[in-house]
Design an enzyme around this catalytic site. Structure first.
Site, PDB file in Angstrom:
ATOM      1  N   ASP A  69       3.325  -3.215   8.999  1.00  0.00           N
ATOM      2  CA  ASP A  69       4.382  -4.073   9.540  1.00  0.00           C
ATOM      3  C   ASP A  69       4.333  -5.437   8.865  1.00  0.00           C
ATOM      4  O   ASP A  69       3.274  -6.065   8.792  1.00  0.00           O
ATOM      5  CB  ASP A  69       4.171  -4.215  11.053  1.00  0.00           C
ATOM      6  CG  ASP A  69       5.323  -4.908  11.754  1.00  0.00           C
ATOM      7  OD1 ASP A  69       6.279  -5.337  11.084  1.00  0.00           O
ATOM      8  OD2 ASP A  69       5.253  -5.040  12.983  1.00  0.00           O
ATOM      9  N   SER A 110       9.338  -6.218  18.950  1.00  0.00           N
ATOM     10  CA  SER A 110      10.061  -6.830  17.842  1.00  0.00           C
ATOM     11  C   SER A 110      10.812  -8.078  18.316  1.00  0.00           C
ATOM     12  O   SER A 110      10.204  -9.002  18.849  1.00  0.00           O
ATOM     13  CB  SER A 110      11.004  -5.793  17.208  1.00  0.00           C
ATOM     14  OG  SER A 110      11.479  -6.246  15.972  1.00  0.00           O
ATOM     15  N   HIS A 157       6.523  -0.560  11.665  1.00  0.00           N
ATOM     16  CA  HIS A 157       7.048  -1.377  12.755  1.00  0.00           C
ATOM     17  C   HIS A 157       7.693  -0.487  13.822  1.00  0.00           C
ATOM     18  O   HIS A 157       8.488   0.394  13.515  1.00  0.00           O
ATOM     19  CB  HIS A 157       8.069  -2.349  12.158  1.00  0.00           C
ATOM     20  CG  HIS A 157       8.597  -3.374  13.094  1.00  0.00           C
ATOM     21  ND1 HIS A 157       7.833  -4.372  13.638  1.00  0.00           N
ATOM     22  CD2 HIS A 157       9.860  -3.567  13.585  1.00  0.00           C
ATOM     23  CE1 HIS A 157       8.581  -5.150  14.398  1.00  0.00           C
ATOM     24  NE2 HIS A 157       9.809  -4.675  14.397  1.00  0.00           N
TER      25      HIS A 157
END
Length: 320
Positions: A262, A165, A294
């Site tokens: 995601d 991320s 995610h």
């Protein structure tokens, strides 16, 4: 209104910022001590890199590999996610993830504790993360260094950067910076692993949401984490504006991991595709996981798909 209760910025589900300057983090605040994990046989310890800024790291190595005189091990510098505002190298989430990774692959991991926004807006996290890599590289070339797990066990011909991320965004930007700010002992970066990377931009890519309010919200949160100093077209969040960035990426291998549910999936796939189209001379690979959210492997580390993710990372870090 009381400044302690007057809300300035609400960033759900991560934090609230009040007029007084108080930051109320809603998740990602727990920490656990370093030590030996009996379930995996992995040891960890914490080190301070820069007392002035508070830059520190948690190191991981197999207990069976911690003795000096054994073969050298690849070195992974890892940057945690958390939207640049939450989580920690010392959190139970990343402690479990990296214990499990090292149990699968015999490497030394340096998990970086960088400063977070909004108290320290970007580029503070970028600067800390590069400084941590610089510290790692200072152990190469027989020059020693304060940390024995690196100086005695690290193979500085096989250094990798990775993150998930926001941490993947950091890993990319740290790698790009090494082109202009050379690392000590001319340490090269072998590979980059981007796991569900946080990249965005003004115009939608692929099947990204096109709703103006949604896109404005992501643009606003980016502005928040960088203290309103960088636009959504800045190359640190949108690396596609200048093809030269990817063409000159200073590593030999890149792994991009994306997942089906995601928002950032199509940016990740575009990174993989544009890297190949750019004229970059390295080897790129793409890992696609369907029907998962995610960073699912952090919230559900024992699922079968998380095991596949770990195995793919392990292969990437050890393949010649």
């Amino acid at each position: 209104m009381d400044p302690e209760s007057e809300l300035v910025f609400d960033f759900p589900p991560f934090l609230r910022l009040y007029k007084s300057g108080h930051v109320e983090r809603l998740i990602g605040t727990d920490v656990v001590p370093a030590g030996v994990d009996p379930a995996t046989g992995v040891a960890s310890k914490d080190v301070v890199i820069d007392p002035q800024t508070g830059l520190s790291a948690r190191l991981y190595i197999r207990c069976s590999s911690s003795e000096s005189g054994k073969r050298k091990l690849p070195v992974l510098v890892y940057y945690h996610g958390g939207a640049f505002v939450i989580e920690s190298a010392f959190s139970p989430t990343y402690n479990v993830f990296l214990n499990n990774l090292v149990a699968r692959v015999d490497i030394v991991v340096v998990s970086v504790e960088y400063r977070r926004a909004p108290e320290h807006p970007l580029p503070a996290a970028y600067d800390d993360s590069y400084a941590a890599l610089n510290w790692v590289a200072s152990h190469a070339g027989g020059s020693g260094g304060p940390e024995a797990w690196l100086a005695e066990r690290g193979d500085f011909r096989r250094v990798f950067l990775a993150g998930d991320s926001a941490g993947a965004n950091i890993a990319h930007n740290v790698l790009v910076r090494t082109r202009t700010d050379a690392l000590p002992n001319a340490v090269p970066i072998t590979g980059l692993a981007l796991i569900h990377a946080y990249f965005w931009g003004k115009e939608p890519v692929g099947s990204e949401p096109t709703d103006p309010m949604f896109r404005q919200w992501l643009e606003t949160t980016w502005g928040f984490v960088c203290g309103w100093s960088l636009g959504i077209d800045d190359p640190r969040v949108d690396p596609f504006g200048d093809p030269a960035i990817l063409k000159a990426l200073p590593c030999r291998r890149v792994l991009v991991s994306v997942t089906g549910k995601d928002w950032f999936r199509d940016r990740g796939k575009a990174y993989y595709e544009k890297l190949q189209e750019s004229g970059w001379e390295g080897e790129a690979e793409l890992l696609e996981t369907e029907d998962e959210e995610h960073v699912y492997f952090l919230s559900n580390p024992n699922c079968d798909k998380a095991a596949v993710e770990l195995d793919r990372l392990a292969s990437f870090f050890t393949r010649d």
